[in-house]
Design an enzyme around this catalytic site. Structure first.
Site, short mmCIF file in Angstrom:
data_model
loop_
_atom_site.label_atom_id
_atom_site.label_comp_id
_atom_site.label_asym_id
_atom_site.label_seq_id
_atom_site.Cartn_x
_atom_site.Cartn_y
_atom_site.Cartn_z
N GLY A 46 34.05 44.47 34.78
CA GLY A 46 33.85 45.27 35.94
C GLY A 46 35.02 45.33 37.04
O GLY A 46 35.87 44.50 36.85
N GLN A 51 39.46 46.41 44.92
CA GLN A 51 40.39 46.17 44.22
C GLN A 51 41.56 46.93 43.71
O GLN A 51 42.53 46.58 43.49
CB GLN A 51 39.82 45.48 43.02
CG GLN A 51 38.62 44.04 43.10
CD GLN A 51 37.96 44.12 41.72
OE1 GLN A 51 37.11 44.47 41.14
NE2 GLN A 51 38.82 42.79 41.44
N CYS A 93 37.50 37.02 37.91
CA CYS A 93 37.68 38.25 38.65
C CYS A 93 38.97 38.53 38.52
O CYS A 93 40.15 37.77 38.66
CB CYS A 93 37.54 37.96 40.38
SG CYS A 93 37.58 39.36 41.36
N LEU A 94 39.28 39.87 38.19
CA LEU A 94 40.55 40.17 37.95
C LEU A 94 41.51 40.41 39.22
O LEU A 94 42.89 40.15 39.38
CB LEU A 94 40.86 41.73 37.59
CG LEU A 94 39.95 42.21 36.22
CD1 LEU A 94 39.97 43.56 36.13
CD2 LEU A 94 40.68 41.25 35.18
N HIS A 135 28.45 41.01 41.48
CA HIS A 135 29.59 40.54 41.61
C HIS A 135 30.40 41.57 42.21
O HIS A 135 31.27 41.29 43.18
CB HIS A 135 30.13 39.98 40.29
CG HIS A 135 32.04 39.77 40.54
ND1 HIS A 135 32.26 38.33 40.16
CD2 HIS A 135 32.92 40.44 40.80
CE1 HIS A 135 33.84 38.38 40.14
NE2 HIS A 135 34.01 39.66 40.65
N GLU A 136 30.47 42.81 41.39
CA GLU A 136 31.14 43.90 42.07
C GLU A 136 30.59 44.65 43.30
O GLU A 136 31.62 44.90 44.13
CB GLU A 136 31.29 45.14 40.77
CG GLU A 136 31.74 44.80 39.64
CD GLU A 136 33.05 44.29 39.66
OE1 GLU A 136 33.92 44.44 40.37
OE2 GLU A 136 33.22 43.38 38.73
N HIS A 139 32.29 42.67 46.32
CA HIS A 139 33.50 43.37 46.76
C HIS A 139 33.46 44.41 47.68
O HIS A 139 34.38 44.47 48.56
CB HIS A 139 34.15 43.86 45.22
CG HIS A 139 34.93 43.01 44.56
ND1 HIS A 139 36.02 42.11 44.94
CD2 HIS A 139 34.83 42.41 43.19
CE1 HIS A 139 36.43 41.36 43.94
NE2 HIS A 139 35.56 41.53 42.84
ZN LIG Z 1 35.76 40.50 41.07
#
Ligand SMILES: [Zn+2]
Length: 167
Positions: A46, A51, A93-94, A135-136, A139
């Protein structure tokens, strides 16, 4: 070309604004293909718009890994209702590369969102899909998964996180 914001970037800590599907159509037209590209390149599950450098309430999830999404890849102005027994599972997480830690979250999720053309849809999710959407969505409120760890784990990670932030 957009790149992924890394821990320490102030944009990851902002509360994102709602999308106006009509007024923001050209922004979405540019942003969504870039988010797709970044998610595919990084082999993530995701990615949220903050991000990718844009503080608007949009995230995408990798439908090939999450069949319960019924093909819904793009979530615009999502509203989440998490419930059910907590479950604990490792997340990464990226934007926080190299750190993987177990996070406790409610195991079930009702989600209502718009698709990119402004049409509302609703899903009931569990398992990995429920976790990934939470999680997303975090953000969009400037929250990172490391914020959800216990005080001791956060303390142990402090120097790694400082390095990511370049400090
Ligand atoms: Zn993340």
């Amino acid at each position: 070309m957009r790149s992924i914001r890394i821990f320490g970037s102030p944009g990851l800590r902002s509360v994102s604004r709602d999308v106006d599907p009509a007024a923001d159509a050209s922004l979405l037209g540019e942003l969504l293909p870039e988010m797709d590209r970044l998610l595919t390149e990084e082999e993530g599950i995701g990615l949220a718009a903050p991000q990718a450098g844009e503080n608007i309430r949009v995230f995408i999830l990798e439908t090939s890994m999450l069949p319960s999404l019924c093909g819904h890849r793009v979530f615009v102005n999502p509203k989440l209702e998490a419930y059910g027994p907590p479950s604990r599972r490792e997340e990464g997480c990226l934007s926080v590369p190299g750190i993987y830690e177990p996070v406790t979250r409610p195991s079930l999720l009702r989600i209502s969102a718009l698709d990119p053309s402004g049409i509302r849809f609703e899903l009931e999710l569990d398992g990995m899909a429920a976790r990934a959407a939470q999680h997303e969505n975090d953000h969009l409120d400037g929250i990172l998964f490391v914020d959800r760890l216990g005080a001791l784990r956060r303390k142990l990670l402090r120097s790694k996180l400082q390095k990511l932030a370049g400090g």
